[in-house]
Design an enzyme around this catalytic site. Structure first.
Site, PDB file in Angstrom:
ATOM      1  N   ASP A 112      61.392  -6.066  58.681  1.00 44.62           N
ATOM      2  CA  ASP A 112      62.687  -6.259  59.319  1.00 44.62           C
ATOM      3  C   ASP A 112      63.052  -7.738  59.249  1.00 44.62           C
ATOM      4  OD1 ASP A 112      61.085  -7.447  61.207  1.00 44.62           O
ATOM      5  OD2 ASP A 112      61.423  -5.950  62.749  1.00 44.62           O
ATOM      6  N   SER A 113      64.274  -8.051  59.641  1.00 49.29           N
ATOM      7  CA  SER A 113      64.786  -9.406  59.407  1.00 49.29           C
ATOM      8  C   SER A 113      64.499 -10.382  60.527  1.00 49.29           C
ATOM      9  CB  SER A 113      66.299  -9.342  59.203  1.00 49.29           C
ATOM     10  OG  SER A 113      66.944  -8.981  60.425  1.00 49.29           O
ATOM     11  N   ASP A 140      61.789   4.732  61.067  1.00 52.11           N
ATOM     12  CA  ASP A 140      60.658   4.053  61.682  1.00 52.11           C
ATOM     13  C   ASP A 140      60.855   4.084  63.181  1.00 52.11           C
ATOM     14  OD1 ASP A 140      61.009   0.976  62.901  1.00 52.11           O
ATOM     15  OD2 ASP A 140      62.706   1.702  61.731  1.00 52.11           O
ATOM     16  N   GLN A 199      76.460  -2.025  61.090  1.00 54.14           N
ATOM     17  CA  GLN A 199      76.581  -2.225  62.531  1.00 54.14           C
ATOM     18  C   GLN A 199      77.944  -1.716  62.994  1.00 54.14           C
ATOM     19  OE1 GLN A 199      74.364  -2.961  64.704  1.00 54.14           O
ATOM     20  NE2 GLN A 199      72.709  -4.019  63.637  1.00 54.14           N
ATOM     21  N   ASP A 240      70.745  -9.745  60.711  1.00 54.59           N
ATOM     22  CA  ASP A 240      71.947  -9.247  61.367  1.00 54.59           C
ATOM     23  C   ASP A 240      71.882  -9.524  62.861  1.00 54.59           C
ATOM     24  OD1 ASP A 240      69.860  -7.430  61.877  1.00 54.59           O
ATOM     25  OD2 ASP A 240      71.244  -5.778  62.159  1.00 54.59           O
ATOM     26  N   CYS A 257      41.885  16.019  66.014  1.00 57.43           N
ATOM     27  CA  CYS A 257      41.946  17.460  66.294  1.00 57.43           C
ATOM     28  C   CYS A 257      40.932  18.279  65.506  1.00 57.43           C
ATOM     29  CB  CYS A 257      43.346  17.992  66.001  1.00 57.43           C
ATOM     30  SG  CYS A 257      44.621  17.415  67.145  1.00 57.43           S
ATOM     31  N   HIS A 311      46.355  10.785  65.922  1.00 57.61           N
ATOM     32  CA  HIS A 311      46.981  12.103  66.032  1.00 57.61           C
ATOM     33  C   HIS A 311      48.500  12.015  65.956  1.00 57.61           C
ATOM     34  CE1 HIS A 311      48.171  16.078  67.267  1.00 57.61           C
ATOM     35  NE2 HIS A 311      48.986  15.484  68.123  1.00 57.61           N
ATOM     36  N   GLY A 341      71.543  -0.924  65.233  1.00 59.86           N
ATOM     37  CA  GLY A 341      72.282  -0.906  66.480  1.00 59.86           C
ATOM     38  C   GLY A 341      72.256   0.407  67.215  1.00 59.86           C
ATOM     39  N   CYS A 360      44.314  16.507  61.804  1.00 59.03           N
ATOM     40  CA  CYS A 360      43.969  15.089  61.904  1.00 59.03           C
ATOM     41  C   CYS A 360      42.526  14.931  62.390  1.00 59.03           C
ATOM     42  CB  CYS A 360      44.934  14.362  62.844  1.00 59.03           C
ATOM     43  SG  CYS A 360      44.581  14.555  64.613  1.00 59.03           S
ATOM     44  N   CYS A 390      46.591  21.338  64.061  1.00 56.29           N
ATOM     45  CA  CYS A 390      46.560  20.010  63.440  1.00 56.29           C
ATOM     46  C   CYS A 390      45.243  19.759  62.707  1.00 56.29           C
ATOM     47  CB  CYS A 390      46.769  18.941  64.514  1.00 56.29           C
ATOM     48  SG  CYS A 390      46.827  17.252  63.878  1.00 56.29           S
TER      49      CYS A 390
END
Length: 390
Positions: free
Chosen positions: A92-93, A272, A195, A146, A315, A354, A222, A312, A310
């Protein structure tokens, strides 16, 4: 370098399936990107991230600038070698972190002045400096600097005039980012950020001008900045499908499993959020059948894993076979409850594995549904399963 190939679209929504080729590898979309703020996804080894299907992770420009600093990053040739991750990275910026400093920072046309939260040094972050930092980090996807438009200012909902001023500043900064990125000869890809707050007309103006700048990809910023959920969903439904179809679309900082499924339906390719890792550290776990608070007393003697379906490590353990299918190597809810109550560090390590596995597996299932033309049926099944409860 960036190449985006659209492989399939859903006839009943804006959902799409694609591949994103970057300098450090190919990413299958739609995708969720685990957040590694300080050069690490908290509590998770890089090998574990690979095993659970992570294709691209995030790094944080602001925090890595503070610590360990650009001298160290330069010595290692960037973030990949430093954190031992040879797959793609997005940074990210620094705009969101600067925004979160509140009264500690001063925004001007040139950039943002603030005191370092680490040692108090007076710092000045500009679009050009953000591009310089991210070039040293050598991230595959670089975000423009930004101003993150807040939902409210001083306890009052941000007006359209305030949102316009913020959006127009971000557009001017986008041009400066583009110029500096090109001057530096950065071989990676720069994304513009749409934005405009909660105002559709401003979002469309921002989008139109960014598209004219012809960025390799675009993000929607935003959102998840304190607005009511229905407002976030309204912006999410409005903006993504209006972005160029031949370029990747990234929704920043979102969100719950339900948000991801809806976001895909709205045309988003990349997500994300700190939610899976942060919630794991606080004892809230996601599963196919709803959310589970592992610290609750009802789990004290429960022999089941977090999620019976699951595979993972938490689990299903080393076998990789779900509990429902006969796997018995995983950890019980009772054990995880015990670790949480005792404050053992293994608890957040296992719960983080998990939650990330759940998110990444959810995205894999979405991709498979889009490939098979069954996304509508998948959405219905997902909603039913999540409502069933644990």
């Amino acid at each position: 370098m960036l190449n985006f190939e659209l492989l399939a679209t859903d006839p009943d929504s804006h959902a799409r399936r694609g591949t994103l080729t970057l300098n450090h590898g190919v990413v299958q979309t739609p995708i969720f990107m685990p957040v590694g703020t300080y050069g690490t996804v908290k509590g998770v080894m890089p090998r574990s991230l690979e095993e659970m299907g992570a294709q691209i992770i995030l790094g944080n420009t602001f925090h890595l600038w503070m610590r360990p600093g650009l001298d160290v990053m330069s010595a290692f040739g960037g973030l990949h070698a430093f954190e031992k991750w040879d797959r793609p990275i997005l940074t990210d910026s620094g705009g969101f972190q600067v925004w979160s400093l509140g009264a500690m920072r001063k925004i001007t046309e040139e950039g943002v002045k603030f005191a370092s939260p680490v040692n108090g040094d007076k710092l000045f972050l500009t679009p050009e400096v953000s591009m310089q930092i991210q070039t040293i980090l050598n991230s595959d996807i670089v975000m423009q600097f930004d101003e993150c438009t807040p939902y409210d200012t001083d306890g009052k909902i941000t007006s359209e005039a305030q949102a316009r001023s913020s959006m127009e500043l971000s557009l001017r900064w986008a041009k400066r980012c583009r110029a500096e990125f090109e001057r530096l000869g950065n071989p990676n890809a720069l994304f513009g950020i749409v934005q405009g707050g909660m105002f559709e007309n401003l979002r469309e103006e921002s989008l139109s001008q960014l598209v004219d700048m012809d960025f390799p990809g675009y993000a929607i910023g935003g959102v998840s900045v304190g607005e009511p959920k229905e407002e976030m969903l309204r912006v999410m439904a409005h903006t993504p499908h209006r972005l160029p179809a031949h370029k990747p679309r990234y929704l920043m900082g979102v969100g719950t499993p339900e948000d991801l499924v809806q976001g895909v339906a709205d045309g988003v390719d990349m997500f994300d959020c700190v939610m899976p890792t942060r919630n794991a550290r606080n004892g809230t776990l996601f599963s196919r059948y709803g959310d589970l608070k592992i610290r609750n007393a009802r789990h004290k003697s429960d022999p089941q894993p977090i999620d019976t379906s699951c595979t993972c490590h938490a689990c299903a353990g080393a076998s990789g076979v779900s509990w429902e299918k006969g796997g018995r190597d995983g950890f019980s809810r009772a054990y995880l409850h015990h670790l949480e109550r005792c404050g053992e560090m293994l608890a957040p390590m296992l719960t983080t594995v998990h939650n990330l596995h759940y998110y990444l597996n959810l995205m894999r299932e979405i991709r498979e549904a889009l490939e098979g033309g069954t996304f509508s049926a998948f959405r219905a099944s997902f909603k039913t399963d999540r409502a069933r409860g644990v």
